[in-house]
Scaffold this motif. Structure first.
Motif, short mmCIF file in Angstrom:
data_model
loop_
_atom_site.label_atom_id
_atom_site.label_comp_id
_atom_site.label_asym_id
_atom_site.label_seq_id
_atom_site.Cartn_x
_atom_site.Cartn_y
_atom_site.Cartn_z
N LYS A 229 10.93 -64.65 21.21
CA LYS A 229 10.13 -64.94 20.03
C LYS A 229 11.02 -65.57 18.95
O LYS A 229 11.67 -64.89 18.16
CB LYS A 229 9.46 -63.66 19.52
CG LYS A 229 8.44 -63.10 20.51
CD LYS A 229 7.73 -61.87 19.97
CE LYS A 229 6.69 -61.36 20.96
NZ LYS A 229 5.99 -60.14 20.46
N GLY A 230 11.00 -66.90 18.94
CA GLY A 230 11.95 -67.66 18.15
C GLY A 230 11.93 -67.39 16.66
O GLY A 230 12.96 -67.48 15.99
N GLU A 264 17.38 -53.15 18.29
CA GLU A 264 16.61 -53.59 17.13
C GLU A 264 15.27 -54.23 17.51
O GLU A 264 14.24 -53.92 16.92
CB GLU A 264 17.43 -54.55 16.27
CG GLU A 264 18.65 -53.91 15.63
CD GLU A 264 19.37 -54.85 14.67
OE1 GLU A 264 18.80 -55.92 14.34
OE2 GLU A 264 20.50 -54.53 14.27
N PHE A 265 15.28 -55.12 18.49
CA PHE A 265 14.07 -55.87 18.82
C PHE A 265 13.11 -55.10 19.72
O PHE A 265 11.89 -55.14 19.52
CB PHE A 265 14.43 -57.20 19.47
CG PHE A 265 14.85 -58.27 18.51
CD1 PHE A 265 15.01 -58.00 17.15
CD2 PHE A 265 15.10 -59.56 18.94
CE1 PHE A 265 15.41 -58.98 16.26
CE2 PHE A 265 15.51 -60.55 18.06
CZ PHE A 265 15.65 -60.27 16.71
N GLN A 266 13.62 -54.41 20.73
CA GLN A 266 12.72 -53.77 21.68
C GLN A 266 11.78 -52.75 21.04
O GLN A 266 10.58 -52.77 21.34
CB GLN A 266 13.53 -53.11 22.80
CG GLN A 266 12.65 -52.59 23.94
CD GLN A 266 13.48 -52.21 25.16
OE1 GLN A 266 14.67 -51.90 25.06
NE2 GLN A 266 12.85 -52.24 26.33
N GLY A 271 9.83 -59.58 22.03
CA GLY A 271 10.35 -59.99 23.33
C GLY A 271 11.51 -60.95 23.15
O GLY A 271 11.38 -61.98 22.49
N ALA A 272 12.65 -60.62 23.75
CA ALA A 272 13.84 -61.45 23.52
C ALA A 272 14.89 -61.22 24.60
O ALA A 272 14.90 -60.20 25.29
CB ALA A 272 14.45 -61.13 22.15
N GLY A 273 15.77 -62.18 24.72
CA GLY A 273 16.92 -62.09 25.60
C GLY A 273 17.95 -63.11 25.18
O GLY A 273 17.68 -63.98 24.34
N LEU A 274 19.13 -63.03 25.73
CA LEU A 274 20.17 -64.02 25.44
C LEU A 274 21.23 -63.96 26.52
O LEU A 274 21.32 -63.00 27.29
CB LEU A 274 20.79 -63.78 24.05
CG LEU A 274 21.51 -62.47 23.75
CD1 LEU A 274 22.96 -62.43 24.28
CD2 LEU A 274 21.56 -62.24 22.23
N VAL A 275 22.03 -65.01 26.57
CA VAL A 275 23.26 -64.99 27.35
C VAL A 275 24.39 -65.31 26.39
O VAL A 275 24.22 -66.07 25.43
CB VAL A 275 23.27 -65.98 28.53
CG1 VAL A 275 22.28 -65.55 29.60
CG2 VAL A 275 22.99 -67.41 28.08
N ALA A 276 25.54 -64.69 26.63
CA ALA A 276 26.69 -64.90 25.76
C ALA A 276 27.97 -64.76 26.56
O ALA A 276 28.03 -64.05 27.57
CB ALA A 276 26.67 -63.88 24.61
N ALA A 285 24.15 -60.50 29.22
CA ALA A 285 22.84 -61.14 29.43
C ALA A 285 21.72 -60.11 29.24
O ALA A 285 20.92 -59.87 30.16
CB ALA A 285 22.77 -61.76 30.81
N PRO A 286 21.61 -59.51 28.05
CA PRO A 286 20.57 -58.50 27.84
C PRO A 286 19.19 -59.13 27.63
O PRO A 286 19.08 -60.25 27.13
CB PRO A 286 21.03 -57.80 26.56
CG PRO A 286 21.72 -58.88 25.79
CD PRO A 286 22.44 -59.70 26.85
N TYR A 287 18.14 -58.42 28.01
CA TYR A 287 16.77 -58.85 27.74
C TYR A 287 15.89 -57.61 27.69
O TYR A 287 16.24 -56.56 28.25
CB TYR A 287 16.27 -59.83 28.81
CG TYR A 287 16.20 -59.25 30.21
CD1 TYR A 287 15.03 -58.68 30.71
CD2 TYR A 287 17.32 -59.28 31.04
CE1 TYR A 287 14.97 -58.16 31.99
CE2 TYR A 287 17.27 -58.74 32.32
CZ TYR A 287 16.09 -58.19 32.80
OH TYR A 287 16.04 -57.67 34.06
#
Length: 314
Positions: A229-230, A264-266, A271-276, A285-287
């Motif tokens: 969710k941008g 924080e988001f969940q 709905g969110a995820g990222l790679v770092a 790579a949490p989501y």
């Protein structure tokens, strides 16, 4: 020379497992691997993180399995508006395009904007014109359309009509692609590209082309590419926040990224995820959605891809 590492995502909120056949899931995993192979070929040959994330994203922009480039989401008016950004952790410069309708590979345009240094973000028809004048390939807007996205738009229109948009599946709403990399010289880079979400308002711009939100890289710290969710990635400056937690609080990459995505988001149903990837080659790579298309290559050269809770060693 130091370690090299690469991670990619093809969007969180991937379809429920029963929505696609195993053949279709397998095809998506093949393209994830192709993306990783393209980026890794550059890194393993001593190339730059910047080049690696760009080619990795291009592979996914050209694949129908992800919401970027070919196969991108359709807006409420039934056409595509594409966003992308790229950031160089070494120079702390970046480039982005938003609302493009005709650039075949928006990430190439983002790189062009960054390298020319006349702006950080170009939008709408001006971004298309800039890319064309810069020698990049432009295509009819219909080039990006796939049957799956047409059906997804129709589903979202029906949800809107019935007042059930909030109950739509993640796959009916959004998706993004992105890549992060560490090269042998110790430089970091990040790139992100998206079609936004299905049935989005005309002119809507999400986090993917916003440096510090959906894309961020800082040498010595980490590189981040987000999906989900941008609007919340913008409001929370997620990319910069992850890097700041690593740099200023001394958190590990996993701690910093999970603090935002999971802690924080969940609980707020964001709905969110990222790679770092960090300066040592550690990958996170949490989501918090049903799944996330993702993959990475460790500093030892081991390839992994995943869609839901299962990760496949390649």
């Amino acid at each position: 020379m130091g370690p090299v590492a690469l991670a990619i995502h093809g969007g969180c909120g991937v379809m429920a497992k029963l929505d696609l056949s195993e053949e279709e899931w397998a095809a998506a995993r093949v393209d994830l691997r192709r993306s990783l192979e393209a980026g890794w070929a550059i890194l393993s040959a001593g190339g730059s993180a910047l080049d690696a994330v760009q080619v990795a994203v291009i592979v996914m922009e050209d694949s129908p399995h992800f919401n970027a480039g070919y196969g991108a989401a359709l807006n409420a008016a039934g056409y595509h508006e594409l966003d992308a950004s790229i950031m160089d952790g070494q120079t702390q410069t970046g480039g982005a395009v938003a609302g493009s309708r005709h650039i075949r590979n928006p990430i190439r345009a983002a790189r062009l904007v960054m390298e020319r240094g006349e702006a950080v973000l170009l939008a709408g028809h001006a971004a298309d014109d800039y890319a064309k004048a810069g020698g990049l390939e432009v295509v009819p807007n219909s080039h990006f359309t796939t049957e799956r996205r047409v059906k997804a738009l129709a589903a979202m229109k029906e949800h809107e009509k019935q007042g059930t948009a909030a109950k739509a599946s993640e796959s009916e709403k959004h998706g993004t692609v992105g890549a992060v990399a560490l090269d042998a010289a110790g430089h970091l880079a990040a790139a992100t590209s998206t079609g936004g979400y299905n049935n989005k308002p005309e002119g809507r711009v999400g986090d993917s082309p916003i440096i510090g939100a959906g894309t961020y890289a800082r040498d010595g710290v980490c590189a981040v590419s987000g999906t989900g969710k941008g609007e919340f990635f913008i409001l929370h400056a997620v990319g910069h926040e992850v890097a700041s937690r690593v740099a200023y609080l001394g958190e590990s990459l996993e701690q910093a990224s999970s603090k935002i995505i999971i802690d924080e988001f969940q609980p707020r149903s964001i709905g969110a995820g990222l790679v770092a990837v960090d300066a040592k080659g550690n990958i996170a790579a949490p989501y918090n959605t049903d799944g996330m298309f993702r993959g990475w290559v460790t500093p030892e050269g081991k390839f992994f891809v995943g869609t839901h809770d299962q990760v496949f060693a390649l």
